[in-house]
Design a protein around this motif. Sequence first.
Motif, PDB file in Angstrom:
ATOM      1  N   GLN A 183       0.830  -1.202   0.000  1.00 18.34           N
ATOM      2  CA  GLN A 183       0.000   0.000   0.000  1.00 18.34           C
ATOM      3  C   GLN A 183       0.869   1.259   0.000  1.00 18.34           C
ATOM      4  OE1 GLN A 183       0.725  -1.585   2.699  1.00 18.34           O
ATOM      5  NE2 GLN A 183       0.988  -0.123   4.367  1.00 18.34           N
ATOM      6  N   THR A 186       2.590   1.488  -3.553  1.00 15.11           N
ATOM      7  CA  THR A 186       1.555   1.929  -4.494  1.00 15.11           C
ATOM      8  C   THR A 186       1.341   3.432  -4.404  1.00 15.11           C
ATOM      9  OG1 THR A 186       0.434  -0.211  -4.429  1.00 15.11           O
ATOM     10  CG2 THR A 186      -0.878   1.683  -5.123  1.00 15.11           C
ATOM     11  N   TYR A 197      -4.783   8.118  -3.327  1.00 12.50           N
ATOM     12  CA  TYR A 197      -5.871   7.230  -2.908  1.00 12.50           C
ATOM     13  C   TYR A 197      -7.220   7.943  -2.818  1.00 12.50           C
ATOM     14  CZ  TYR A 197      -2.677   3.415  -1.724  1.00 12.50           C
ATOM     15  OH  TYR A 197      -1.766   2.397  -1.787  1.00 12.50           O
ATOM     16  N   ILE A 373      -5.655  -3.555  -0.909  1.00 10.99           N
ATOM     17  CA  ILE A 373      -4.541  -3.126  -1.766  1.00 10.99           C
ATOM     18  C   ILE A 373      -3.374  -4.097  -1.635  1.00 10.99           C
ATOM     19  CG2 ILE A 373      -2.821  -1.316  -2.165  1.00 10.99           C
ATOM     20  CD1 ILE A 373      -5.049   0.656  -1.073  1.00 10.99           C
ATOM     21  N   ILE A 377      -2.991  -5.546  -5.384  1.00 11.69           N
ATOM     22  CA  ILE A 377      -2.344  -4.606  -6.297  1.00 11.69           C
ATOM     23  C   ILE A 377      -1.272  -5.276  -7.154  1.00 11.69           C
ATOM     24  CG2 ILE A 377      -0.546  -3.791  -4.698  1.00 11.69           C
ATOM     25  CD1 ILE A 377      -2.640  -1.680  -7.212  1.00 11.69           C
ATOM     26  N   ILE A 394     -10.372  -2.837  -6.638  1.00 17.14           N
ATOM     27  CA  ILE A 394      -9.895  -2.349  -5.338  1.00 17.14           C
ATOM     28  C   ILE A 394     -10.705  -1.137  -4.903  1.00 17.14           C
ATOM     29  CG2 ILE A 394      -7.940  -1.259  -4.148  1.00 17.14           C
ATOM     30  CD1 ILE A 394      -6.085  -3.008  -5.882  1.00 17.14           C
TER      31      ILE A 394
END
Length: 405
Positions: A183, A186, A197, A373, A377, A394
Amino acid sequence: MTATLSGCGSDTGGGDVTLKLVAADYGTGAENSSQHYWDDVAAKFTQKNPGIKVDVAVYSWKDVDRKVAEMVEAGDAPDIAQIGAYADYAEAGKLYTADEMITIRTGANFLPSLTDAGKVDDKLYGLPFVASTRLLFYNKKMFDQAGISAPQTWSDIRNDATALKQRGVSYPFALPLGEEESQAETLMWLLSGGGGYTDEVGNYDIDSPANIATFKWLKSNLVDKGLTGPVSPGKLDRAKAFEAFTKGDVGMLNGHPTLMQEAEKKGVEVGMVPLPGNDGPTEGSMGVADWMMGFKEHGNRAAIGKFLNFAYEDENVLAFADQYDLLPVTGTASEAMEADDKHKPLHAFLEALPNSQLPPFGKTSWAKASETIKKEIGTAVEPGAHPETVLVDIATKARQAESAE
């Protein structure tokens, strides 16, 4: 006098208390496991407070949030948890507020930018524990040998990685999208692509056009070209990527201050630059803070407060930050670190912290969204995958988690 009132009193009667503390492991192995730090703090605390013992359990970042969730679900929450998310527990009424635990002096010493991220409905539940910002790390020796310069744009990353691959580097660009902390990896990429996000009003926007474009670029320009190494990004955890960097097997990766220390110990000369973006260096780094919280379940409010006040004394805050090259979360410890030349390599990280962008910790759905995530991901860049499909899935689950709160 007022500074000593908050956190006093107890929800329980007299007698000895044993607090259960669950914490995350910031170490890279048994030698520097956070278990050693917490055992030492717990022993010193009990020496000063003989009626309160602290039982410490340390888990990897891959497991710690899930372990605490399982304990809470089983009706046996820890008294204190030092983990990655707090807001869902706060919303469920399971946590004490900061005012119920710590002294006014302790609370006032936290950096304001971090306490803002620790609030739900304007009440502080998540006490910031340590913080860090992110930079792109590169192996200077490899870059010198390849005759290439530190990247400033995504195109530079691709071109540099191509040159490194031609020279036989195992991981030209290590891309850890495994479950451990994907996370964070990302978000670094989303920010560098002009996304994130959430949108400007705080709603989940994980499947925005900017975010989809970022992952399409990652897949087609790095992963599909074999520039991310022998392990699929979705199977590569951050700890393994960092370990490979310290062994000299990685050309570039996104890193935090702890990695700088570990790499230099192993003789790797580290270069660091701001996260490259599509058109140039990213404005503002990603910031990360981890959280300390006190659970109500066993009613040990006064003992929890005493321990937290002790844990946030400068000596303890600086010892942890110093051991892992992380950033302290209190004003007095930050000032001490800025004034100490031995911490000079961290000064750039300290300067970046106030303007960094943090994940949406205050959203009660963030723990569930973050877990989604972590799990999914990595599939966005697998062979034959369509990044937009994964990001939409997601995003849908994140919004559903938000609606269910």
